[in-house]
Motif scaffolding. Structure first.
Motif, PDB file in Angstrom:
ATOM      1  N   UNK A 213     -90.823  11.378-101.464  1.00  0.00           N
ATOM      2  CA  UNK A 213     -91.429  10.339-101.996  1.00  0.00           C
ATOM      3  C   UNK A 213     -92.430   9.604-101.470  1.00  0.00           C
ATOM      4  N   UNK A 214     -93.321   8.946-102.415  1.00  0.00           N
ATOM      5  CA  UNK A 214     -94.515   8.498-101.930  1.00  0.00           C
ATOM      6  C   UNK A 214     -93.877   7.002-101.487  1.00  0.00           C
ATOM      7  N   UNK A 215     -94.184   6.522-100.263  1.00  0.00           N
ATOM      8  CA  UNK A 215     -93.517   5.518 -99.662  1.00  0.00           C
ATOM      9  C   UNK A 215     -93.858   4.238-100.206  1.00  0.00           C
ATOM     10  N   UNK A 216     -95.330   4.079-100.763  1.00  0.00           N
ATOM     11  CA  UNK A 216     -95.580   2.947-101.186  1.00  0.00           C
ATOM     12  C   UNK A 216     -95.403   2.625-102.646  1.00  0.00           C
ATOM     13  N   UNK A 217     -94.605   3.521-103.177  1.00  0.00           N
ATOM     14  CA  UNK A 217     -94.184   3.636-104.682  1.00  0.00           C
ATOM     15  C   UNK A 217     -92.663   3.169-104.558  1.00  0.00           C
ATOM     16  N   UNK A 218     -91.982   3.162-103.655  1.00  0.00           N
ATOM     17  CA  UNK A 218     -90.515   2.938-103.743  1.00  0.00           C
ATOM     18  C   UNK A 218     -90.435   1.597-103.581  1.00  0.00           C
ATOM     19  N   UNK A 219     -89.577   1.192-104.885  1.00  0.00           N
ATOM     20  CA  UNK A 219     -89.249  -0.061-105.143  1.00  0.00           C
ATOM     21  C   UNK A 219     -88.136  -0.688-104.569  1.00  0.00           C
ATOM     22  N   UNK A 220     -87.151   0.098-104.294  1.00  0.00           N
ATOM     23  CA  UNK A 220     -85.901  -0.368-103.325  1.00  0.00           C
ATOM     24  C   UNK A 220     -85.946  -0.731-101.990  1.00  0.00           C
ATOM     25  N   UNK A 221     -85.950  -1.775-101.499  1.00  0.00           N
ATOM     26  CA  UNK A 221     -86.439  -2.170-100.209  1.00  0.00           C
ATOM     27  C   UNK A 221     -85.692  -1.486 -99.065  1.00  0.00           C
ATOM     28  N   UNK A 222     -84.268  -1.277 -99.243  1.00  0.00           N
ATOM     29  CA  UNK A 222     -83.623  -0.662 -98.231  1.00  0.00           C
ATOM     30  C   UNK A 222     -84.196   0.941 -98.096  1.00  0.00           C
ATOM     31  N   UNK A 223     -84.335   1.655 -99.278  1.00  0.00           N
ATOM     32  CA  UNK A 223     -84.592   2.879 -99.295  1.00  0.00           C
ATOM     33  C   UNK A 223     -86.000   3.031 -98.745  1.00  0.00           C
ATOM     34  N   UNK A 224     -87.148   1.957 -98.938  1.00  0.00           N
ATOM     35  CA  UNK A 224     -88.091   2.041 -98.304  1.00  0.00           C
ATOM     36  C   UNK A 224     -88.345   1.830 -96.837  1.00  0.00           C
ATOM     37  N   UNK A 225     -87.336   1.029 -96.483  1.00  0.00           N
ATOM     38  CA  UNK A 225     -87.347   0.998 -94.933  1.00  0.00           C
ATOM     39  C   UNK A 225     -86.698   2.205 -94.353  1.00  0.00           C
ATOM     40  N   UNK A 226     -85.847   2.969 -94.754  1.00  0.00           N
ATOM     41  CA  UNK A 226     -85.263   4.104 -94.414  1.00  0.00           C
ATOM     42  C   UNK A 226     -86.419   5.074 -94.304  1.00  0.00           C
ATOM     43  N   UNK A 227     -87.145   5.279 -95.318  1.00  0.00           N
ATOM     44  CA  UNK A 227     -88.269   6.301 -95.376  1.00  0.00           C
ATOM     45  C   UNK A 227     -89.474   5.758 -94.382  1.00  0.00           C
ATOM     46  N   UNK A 228     -89.485   4.415 -94.079  1.00  0.00           N
ATOM     47  CA  UNK A 228     -90.175   4.161 -93.002  1.00  0.00           C
ATOM     48  C   UNK A 228     -90.057   4.823 -91.772  1.00  0.00           C
ATOM     49  N   UNK A 229     -88.713   4.803 -91.524  1.00  0.00           N
ATOM     50  CA  UNK A 229     -88.027   5.337 -90.325  1.00  0.00           C
ATOM     51  C   UNK A 229     -88.459   6.950 -90.067  1.00  0.00           C
ATOM     52  N   UNK A 230     -87.963   7.414 -91.438  1.00  0.00           N
ATOM     53  CA  UNK A 230     -88.337   8.924 -91.630  1.00  0.00           C
ATOM     54  C   UNK A 230     -89.887   9.306 -91.274  1.00  0.00           C
TER      55      UNK A 230
ATOM     56  N   UNK B 235     -98.047  -0.798 -93.076  1.00  0.00           N
ATOM     57  CA  UNK B 235     -99.216   0.377 -93.091  1.00  0.00           C
ATOM     58  C   UNK B 235     -98.604   1.754 -93.168  1.00  0.00           C
ATOM     59  N   UNK B 236     -97.461   1.600 -93.075  1.00  0.00           N
ATOM     60  CA  UNK B 236     -96.830   3.244 -93.029  1.00  0.00           C
ATOM     61  C   UNK B 236     -96.876   3.786 -94.468  1.00  0.00           C
ATOM     62  N   UNK B 237     -97.470   4.409 -94.761  1.00  0.00           N
ATOM     63  CA  UNK B 237     -97.905   5.065 -96.124  1.00  0.00           C
ATOM     64  C   UNK B 237     -97.817   6.691 -96.107  1.00  0.00           C
ATOM     65  N   UNK B 238     -97.715   7.371 -97.456  1.00  0.00           N
ATOM     66  CA  UNK B 238     -97.698   8.906 -97.394  1.00  0.00           C
ATOM     67  C   UNK B 238     -96.447   9.184 -97.944  1.00  0.00           C
ATOM     68  N   UNK B 239     -96.136  10.588 -98.130  1.00  0.00           N
ATOM     69  CA  UNK B 239     -95.060  11.101 -98.839  1.00  0.00           C
ATOM     70  C   UNK B 239     -93.815  11.630 -97.733  1.00  0.00           C
ATOM     71  N   UNK B 240     -92.765  11.414 -98.024  1.00  0.00           N
ATOM     72  CA  UNK B 240     -91.687  11.780 -97.007  1.00  0.00           C
ATOM     73  C   UNK B 240     -90.568  11.893 -97.826  1.00  0.00           C
ATOM     74  N   UNK B 241     -89.799  13.276 -97.666  1.00  0.00           N
ATOM     75  CA  UNK B 241     -88.672  13.570 -98.183  1.00  0.00           C
ATOM     76  C   UNK B 241     -89.183  13.738-100.007  1.00  0.00           C
TER      77      UNK B 241
END
Length: 121
Positions: free
Chosen positions: A85-102, A77-83
């Protein structure tokens, strides 16, 4: 903006212990507490305070950090832009998880209410 393989590799090898003090500083500078930061990290990862400290002491990479985490099912449910990058569009799972935390830490620092940060459907 799409992540590059080089970016994903940098995220994978980044050390949690080296970024953690910046998280603390960011939230405290905005009037939030380390305890609130830990609440957010706990919600996302399932880690308690002692596990967070263990990851710091072990000098764990973000890859190790998220390999041992039990990601909250509502993390998607964590969506939006951080750093940039649009979180929903990140295809690398680890990078997506890091951006969730950010994103969660950014919301905490911006004064968002904890109930909203911890996305309870």
């Amino acid at each position: 903006m799409k992540t590059t393989p080089e970016h994903n590799e940098r995220v994978r090898t980044m050390k949690f212990y080296s970024v953690y003090p910046h998280y603390v500083s960011k939230v405290e500078k905005k009037g939030r507490t380390k305890e609130e930061l830990h609440t957010v990290i706990n919600w996302l990862t399932g880690f308690d305070d002692s596990k967070i400290q263990e990851m710091i002491d072990r000098k764990a990479t973000f890859e190790d950090f998220f390999d041992e985490a039990n990601l909250n099912p509502n993390a998607e449910l964590i969506k939006g832009v951080i750093c940039g990058y649009r979180i929903e569009e990140i295809d690398n799972e680890l990078t997506k998880k890091c951006r969730y935390l950010d994103k969660l830490i950014d919301e905490l620092a911006r004064g968002r209410k904890m109930e909203k940060i911890l996305r309870s459907n």
